[in-house]
Motif scaffolding. Structure first.
Motif, PDB file in Angstrom:
ATOM      1  N   ASP A  15       0.852  -1.181   0.000  1.00 10.48           N
ATOM      2  CA  ASP A  15       0.000   0.000   0.000  1.00 10.48           C
ATOM      3  C   ASP A  15       0.886   1.228   0.000  1.00 10.48           C
ATOM      4  O   ASP A  15       1.737   1.389   0.875  1.00 10.48           O
ATOM      5  CB  ASP A  15      -0.926   0.002   1.222  1.00 10.48           C
ATOM      6  N   ASN A  16       0.688   2.091  -0.986  1.00 10.75           N
ATOM      7  CA  ASN A  16       1.389   3.367  -1.044  1.00 10.75           C
ATOM      8  C   ASN A  16       0.414   4.456  -0.629  1.00 10.75           C
ATOM      9  O   ASN A  16      -0.583   4.706  -1.302  1.00 10.75           O
ATOM     10  CB  ASN A  16       1.905   3.637  -2.461  1.00 10.75           C
ATOM     11  N   ASN A  17       0.701   5.081   0.490  1.00 11.03           N
ATOM     12  CA  ASN A  17      -0.211   6.050   1.089  1.00 11.03           C
ATOM     13  C   ASN A  17       0.460   7.421   1.142  1.00 11.03           C
ATOM     14  O   ASN A  17       1.486   7.589   1.789  1.00 11.03           O
ATOM     15  CB  ASN A  17      -0.605   5.586   2.494  1.00 11.03           C
ATOM     16  N   ILE A  18      -0.132   8.382   0.450  1.00 11.12           N
ATOM     17  CA  ILE A  18       0.412   9.738   0.408  1.00 11.12           C
ATOM     18  C   ILE A  18      -0.695  10.713   0.771  1.00 11.12           C
ATOM     19  O   ILE A  18      -1.798  10.650   0.225  1.00 11.12           O
ATOM     20  CB  ILE A  18       0.977  10.079  -0.982  1.00 11.12           C
ATOM     21  N   SER A  19      -0.423  11.605   1.711  1.00 13.44           N
ATOM     22  CA  SER A  19      -1.425  12.578   2.127  1.00 13.44           C
ATOM     23  C   SER A  19      -0.819  13.976   2.174  1.00 13.44           C
ATOM     24  O   SER A  19       0.391  14.152   2.339  1.00 13.44           O
ATOM     25  CB  SER A  19      -1.990  12.214   3.502  1.00 13.44           C
ATOM     26  N   ALA A  20      -1.688  14.971   2.020  1.00  8.02           N
ATOM     27  CA  ALA A  20      -1.303  16.375   2.118  1.00  8.02           C
ATOM     28  C   ALA A  20      -2.364  17.088   2.949  1.00  8.02           C
ATOM     29  O   ALA A  20      -3.557  16.774   2.849  1.00  8.02           O
ATOM     30  CB  ALA A  20      -1.182  17.009   0.745  1.00  8.02           C
ATOM     31  N   TYR A  21      -1.945  18.019   3.772  1.00  7.93           N
ATOM     32  CA  TYR A  21      -2.906  18.717   4.617  1.00  7.93           C
ATOM     33  C   TYR A  21      -2.464  20.168   4.829  1.00  7.93           C
ATOM     34  O   TYR A  21      -1.271  20.516   4.705  1.00  7.93           O
ATOM     35  CB  TYR A  21      -3.066  18.013   5.965  1.00  7.93           C
ATOM     36  N   THR A  22      -3.430  20.991   5.139  1.00 10.84           N
ATOM     37  CA  THR A  22      -3.150  22.392   5.425  1.00 10.84           C
ATOM     38  C   THR A  22      -4.197  22.925   6.381  1.00 10.84           C
ATOM     39  O   THR A  22      -5.336  22.439   6.416  1.00 10.84           O
ATOM     40  CB  THR A  22      -3.136  23.236   4.135  1.00 10.84           C
ATOM     41  N   SER A  23      -3.814  23.883   7.185  1.00  8.89           N
ATOM     42  CA  SER A  23      -4.750  24.559   8.071  1.00  8.89           C
ATOM     43  C   SER A  23      -4.293  26.000   8.260  1.00  8.89           C
ATOM     44  O   SER A  23      -3.103  26.308   8.141  1.00  8.89           O
ATOM     45  CB  SER A  23      -4.863  23.856   9.426  1.00  8.89           C
ATOM     46  N   ILE A  24      -5.239  26.850   8.546  1.00  9.97           N
ATOM     47  CA  ILE A  24      -4.944  28.257   8.772  1.00  9.97           C
ATOM     48  C   ILE A  24      -5.688  28.708  10.026  1.00  9.97           C
ATOM     49  O   ILE A  24      -6.836  28.316  10.248  1.00  9.97           O
ATOM     50  CB  ILE A  24      -5.330  29.122   7.549  1.00  9.97           C
ATOM     51  N   SER A  25      -5.019  29.455  10.861  1.00 12.25           N
ATOM     52  CA  SER A  25      -5.623  29.930  12.106  1.00 12.25           C
ATOM     53  C   SER A  25      -5.448  31.443  12.213  1.00 12.25           C
ATOM     54  O   SER A  25      -4.460  32.006  11.739  1.00 12.25           O
ATOM     55  CB  SER A  25      -4.994  29.236  13.313  1.00 12.25           C
ATOM     56  N   LYS A  26      -6.423  32.084  12.855  1.00 11.35           N
ATOM     57  CA  LYS A  26      -6.393  33.536  12.994  1.00 11.35           C
ATOM     58  C   LYS A  26      -6.819  33.922  14.399  1.00 11.35           C
ATOM     59  O   LYS A  26      -7.802  33.390  14.928  1.00 11.35           O
ATOM     60  CB  LYS A  26      -7.337  34.190  11.982  1.00 11.35           C
ATOM     61  N   ALA A  27      -6.061  34.814  14.994  1.00 14.71           N
ATOM     62  CA  ALA A  27      -6.440  35.355  16.293  1.00 14.71           C
ATOM     63  C   ALA A  27      -7.689  36.213  16.128  1.00 14.71           C
ATOM     64  O   ALA A  27      -7.752  37.082  15.245  1.00 14.71           O
ATOM     65  CB  ALA A  27      -5.294  36.181  16.878  1.00 14.71           C
ATOM     66  N   LEU A  28      -8.701  35.963  16.971  1.00 16.98           N
ATOM     67  CA  LEU A  28      -9.974  36.664  16.821  1.00 16.98           C
ATOM     68  C   LEU A  28     -10.693  36.701  18.161  1.00 16.98           C
ATOM     69  O   LEU A  28     -10.775  35.690  18.852  1.00 16.98           O
ATOM     70  CB  LEU A  28     -10.839  35.956  15.776  1.00 16.98           C
ATOM     71  N   PHE A  29     -11.217  37.893  18.515  1.00 13.68           N
ATOM     72  CA  PHE A  29     -12.005  38.075  19.738  1.00 13.68           C
ATOM     73  C   PHE A  29     -11.259  37.601  20.983  1.00 13.68           C
ATOM     74  O   PHE A  29     -11.865  37.055  21.910  1.00 13.68           O
ATOM     75  CB  PHE A  29     -13.349  37.343  19.634  1.00 13.68           C
ATOM     76  N   GLY A  30      -9.955  37.764  20.994  1.00 17.31           N
ATOM     77  CA  GLY A  30      -9.171  37.334  22.137  1.00 17.31           C
ATOM     78  C   GLY A  30      -8.867  35.851  22.158  1.00 17.31           C
ATOM     79  O   GLY A  30      -8.242  35.353  23.091  1.00 17.31           O
TER      80      GLY A  30
END
Length: 202
Positions: free
Chosen positions: A75-90
């Motif tokens: 089994d050849n398993n390849i994954s890619a992921y991304t996330s973005i976070s933002k400071a908001l309302f403290g």
């Protein structure tokens, strides 16, 4: 930019023995070799003072061989992921997505969104929530295992679930930090032990 890498390797020899309950006689012996190697890459980028970007990729290559079977399963398993976070309302809000491609189990997509926010009416108290679609790819052994009283399942597919987590963390009492968490998940294609028409567990 912060960069990190992780190399994984495992080479495991397994011996599976089956015995009769009535007289403890051995009825089968299966030798197998389960090997995998992989590479994890991760980059964290601070786009602005209040926005962080996370980008990563996981690569895992698995090989399973049985002494009682000809050929090798892989089994050849390849994954890619991304996330973005933002400071908001403290606090912070975030969203992300993960894509995985498996030569044995096909494509999977896992989006997520979450937030960690202060509760204005309560000092030192935060509320957090996260919603995501998760999946669990089974090991090759569960798909191809063969022997007396046991069997693989060639129709096995990854478990999928919508998962919701919510919680409150607070320091209402001095020198004490309390946490309350609630979880809910709805699973489809759940993987569980079963018995086929021949009486073999799979």
């Amino acid at each position: 930019i912060d960069l990190s890498a992780n190399i994984k390797y495992s080479d495991l020899d397994l011996t599976t023995l089956a015995y009769l309950i009535s007289n403890d006689a051995q009825v089968s012996k299966i030798d197998s070799n389960d090997k995998y190697y992989g590479l994890d890459l991760l980059a964290e980028v601070k786009l602005f003072s209040d926005i962080n970007l996370l980008i990563g990729s996981d690569m895992l290559f698995s090989r399973l061989a049985f002494s009682s079977m000809s050929g090798v399963n892989s089994d050849n398993n390849i994954s890619a992921y991304t996330s973005i976070s933002k400071a908001l309302f403290g606090g912070e809000v975030s969203t992300g997505v993960r894509y995985e491609q498996s030569s044995e189990f096909g494509d999977q997509l896992s989006p997520s969104i979450g937030a960690v926010l202060p509760v204005p009416q309560l000092k030192d108290t935060i509320f957090r929530i996260n919603i995501e679609q998760a999946f669990n790819t089974p090991p090759l052994l569960w798909k191809y295992l063969e022997g007396v009283g046991q069997a693989g399942n060639l129709d096995l597919v990854p478990e999928r679930a919508w998962v919701v987590e919510a919680g409150v963390e607070s320091k209402l009492i001095p020198r004490t930090w309390g946490k309350l968490s609630l979880y809910h998940s709805k699973v489809t294609d759940a993987i569980a032990l079963a018995v086929n028409d021949e009486g073999a567990r799979y």
